[in-house]
Design a protein around this motif. Structure first.
Motif, short mmCIF file in Angstrom:
data_model
loop_
_atom_site.label_atom_id
_atom_site.label_comp_id
_atom_site.label_asym_id
_atom_site.label_seq_id
_atom_site.Cartn_x
_atom_site.Cartn_y
_atom_site.Cartn_z
N ARG A 23 0.84 -1.73 0.08
CA ARG A 23 -0.43 -0.27 0.29
C ARG A 23 1.13 1.25 0.00
NH1 ARG A 23 -5.20 0.38 3.01
NH2 ARG A 23 -4.63 2.37 3.60
N HIS A 24 1.94 1.05 0.98
CA HIS A 24 3.12 2.44 1.21
C HIS A 24 3.17 2.87 -0.24
CE1 HIS A 24 5.81 4.68 2.52
NE2 HIS A 24 6.58 3.88 1.80
N ILE A 25 3.95 1.52 -0.90
CA ILE A 25 4.28 1.67 -2.67
C ILE A 25 3.30 2.14 -3.48
CG2 ILE A 25 5.44 0.28 -4.52
CD1 ILE A 25 7.33 0.98 -1.87
N ASN A 26 2.65 1.00 -3.14
CA ASN A 26 0.97 2.21 -4.03
C ASN A 26 0.01 3.50 -4.36
OD1 ASN A 26 0.81 -0.92 -5.50
ND2 ASN A 26 -0.99 -0.93 -4.69
N ALA A 27 0.93 3.83 -2.89
CA ALA A 27 0.69 6.07 -2.69
C ALA A 27 1.77 6.31 -3.68
CB ALA A 27 0.46 5.51 -1.35
N ILE A 28 2.97 5.35 -3.02
CA ILE A 28 4.17 6.89 -3.76
C ILE A 28 3.78 6.66 -5.40
CG2 ILE A 28 6.44 6.55 -4.29
CD1 ILE A 28 7.15 5.61 -1.38
N LEU A 29 3.72 5.38 -6.05
CA LEU A 29 3.72 5.30 -7.41
C LEU A 29 2.07 6.16 -7.87
CD1 LEU A 29 3.94 1.29 -7.47
CD2 LEU A 29 5.00 3.24 -8.47
N ASP A 30 1.14 6.18 -7.24
CA ASP A 30 0.30 7.61 -7.28
C ASP A 30 0.06 9.00 -7.39
OD1 ASP A 30 -1.84 5.23 -7.63
OD2 ASP A 30 -2.99 5.07 -5.53
N GLU A 31 1.11 9.26 -6.44
CA GLU A 31 1.61 10.36 -5.96
C GLU A 31 2.04 10.79 -7.55
OE1 GLU A 31 3.73 10.70 -2.81
OE2 GLU A 31 2.56 10.79 -1.31
N GLN A 32 2.83 9.75 -7.64
CA GLN A 32 4.24 10.02 -9.24
C GLN A 32 3.04 9.66 -10.54
OE1 GLN A 32 7.05 11.57 -9.12
NE2 GLN A 32 6.83 11.41 -6.74
N GLY A 33 1.99 10.05 -10.22
CA GLY A 33 0.77 8.98 -11.24
C GLY A 33 1.44 8.53 -11.88
N CYS A 34 1.65 7.16 -11.52
CA CYS A 34 2.56 5.77 -12.45
C CYS A 34 0.94 4.80 -12.49
CB CYS A 34 3.41 4.99 -11.42
SG CYS A 34 4.87 6.20 -11.35
N ARG A 35 -0.03 4.92 -11.59
CA ARG A 35 -1.96 4.41 -12.05
C ARG A 35 -1.59 4.71 -13.12
NH1 ARG A 35 -5.96 1.63 -8.29
NH2 ARG A 35 -4.65 3.88 -6.58
N GLY A 36 -1.68 3.27 -14.16
CA GLY A 36 -1.93 3.13 -16.05
C GLY A 36 -1.41 3.38 -16.48
N ARG A 37 -0.17 3.96 -16.20
CA ARG A 37 0.62 4.55 -17.59
C ARG A 37 0.92 3.76 -18.64
NH1 ARG A 37 5.97 5.49 -17.50
NH2 ARG A 37 7.45 4.36 -16.67
N ARG A 38 1.40 4.53 -19.63
CA ARG A 38 2.07 3.51 -21.33
C ARG A 38 3.60 3.24 -20.03
NH1 ARG A 38 2.13 5.49 -25.58
NH2 ARG A 38 3.18 7.81 -25.19
N ALA A 39 3.98 2.15 -20.87
CA ALA A 39 5.09 1.80 -20.88
C ALA A 39 5.81 2.38 -21.38
CB ALA A 39 4.95 0.39 -20.69
N VAL A 40 6.74 3.16 -20.52
CA VAL A 40 7.19 4.23 -21.78
C VAL A 40 8.38 4.47 -20.87
CG1 VAL A 40 7.48 6.72 -23.17
CG2 VAL A 40 5.66 4.96 -23.12
N GLN A 41 9.44 4.04 -21.02
CA GLN A 41 10.74 5.02 -20.11
C GLN A 41 10.71 6.40 -19.93
OE1 GLN A 41 13.17 2.81 -18.47
NE2 GLN A 41 13.98 4.54 -17.31
N LYS A 42 10.79 6.85 -18.57
CA LYS A 42 10.78 8.49 -18.20
C LYS A 42 11.63 8.82 -17.89
CE LYS A 42 6.06 9.46 -19.54
NZ LYS A 42 4.99 10.04 -18.62
N GLU A 43 13.03 9.19 -17.07
CA GLU A 43 14.49 8.73 -16.49
C GLU A 43 14.06 10.16 -15.84
OE1 GLU A 43 17.02 7.31 -16.21
OE2 GLU A 43 16.33 6.52 -18.83
#
Length: 178
Positions: free
Chosen positions: A119-139
């Motif tokens: 849940r902690h990692i998911n919250a960080i990923l949500d804050e960074q806009g990663c939920r459902g994002r396209r599989a594109v590398q962004k440095e």
């Protein structure tokens, strides 16, 4: 490299590569644990069971580490009571109950550890806009995930030192008052 296509493997709504970047050390281990949590709802974490507050601090779960810091107060109060107020008649019952509560808390946090960390990692990923994002590398995103997630030896050491000081202070205060 920015904009390069990545593998679109996911756990839930999050790219595995994002999860691994955010977790940092031992990401392959936690990836398996997160898959188990996602599929079955639970997993057992020995580090969370044995080193509860320190493990939370190491994994940058600051709120959980602070809450578990109160466990230090509870432990110290029990220790002082055991040494000052128990008679031979009730000492065995008191120590057995305290040991039972300790073992029960280890089991509970062992069972909850991976779920809470997921849940902690998911919250960080949500804050960074990663939920459902396209599989594109962004440095820039990868650097941000590494910074927000990962581990903190410094946080773990600070919590450990603070708990020692707190233990000493509580022991002194209770012994002074009694």
């Amino acid at each position: 490299m920015n904009g390069e296509r990545m593998t679109d493997v996911r756990i839930g709504e999050y790219l595995v590569s994002d999860i691994m970047t955010c977790v940092g050390k031992k990401s392959a281990v936690y990836l398996r644990k997160f898959e188990r949590v996602h599929e079955k709802g639970c997993s057992f974490n020995w580090c969370a069971a044995l080193f509860t507050a320190l493990w939370f601090a190491y994994r940058k779960m600051w709120k959980a580490a602070a809450i578990m810091g109160f466990n230090v107060i509870y432990t110290m109060v029990l220790s002082v009571l055991e040494n000052t107020m128990l008679t031979a008649d009730n000492a065995l019952v008191f120590m057995s109950a305290a040991a039972g509560l300790f073992v029960l808390s280890m089991i509970v946090f062992g069972l909850l550890g991976d779920w809470l960390y997921s849940r902690h990692i998911n919250a960080i990923l949500d804050e960074q806009g990663c939920r459902g994002r396209r599989a594109v590398q962004k440095e820039a995103l990868m650097e941000s995930l590494q910074k927000a997630g990962g581990t903190s030896i410094k946080g773990m050491v600070i919590l450990w030192a603070a708990s020692l000081v707190l233990q000493w202070a509580i022991t002194w205060l209770i012994s002074f008052l009694l």
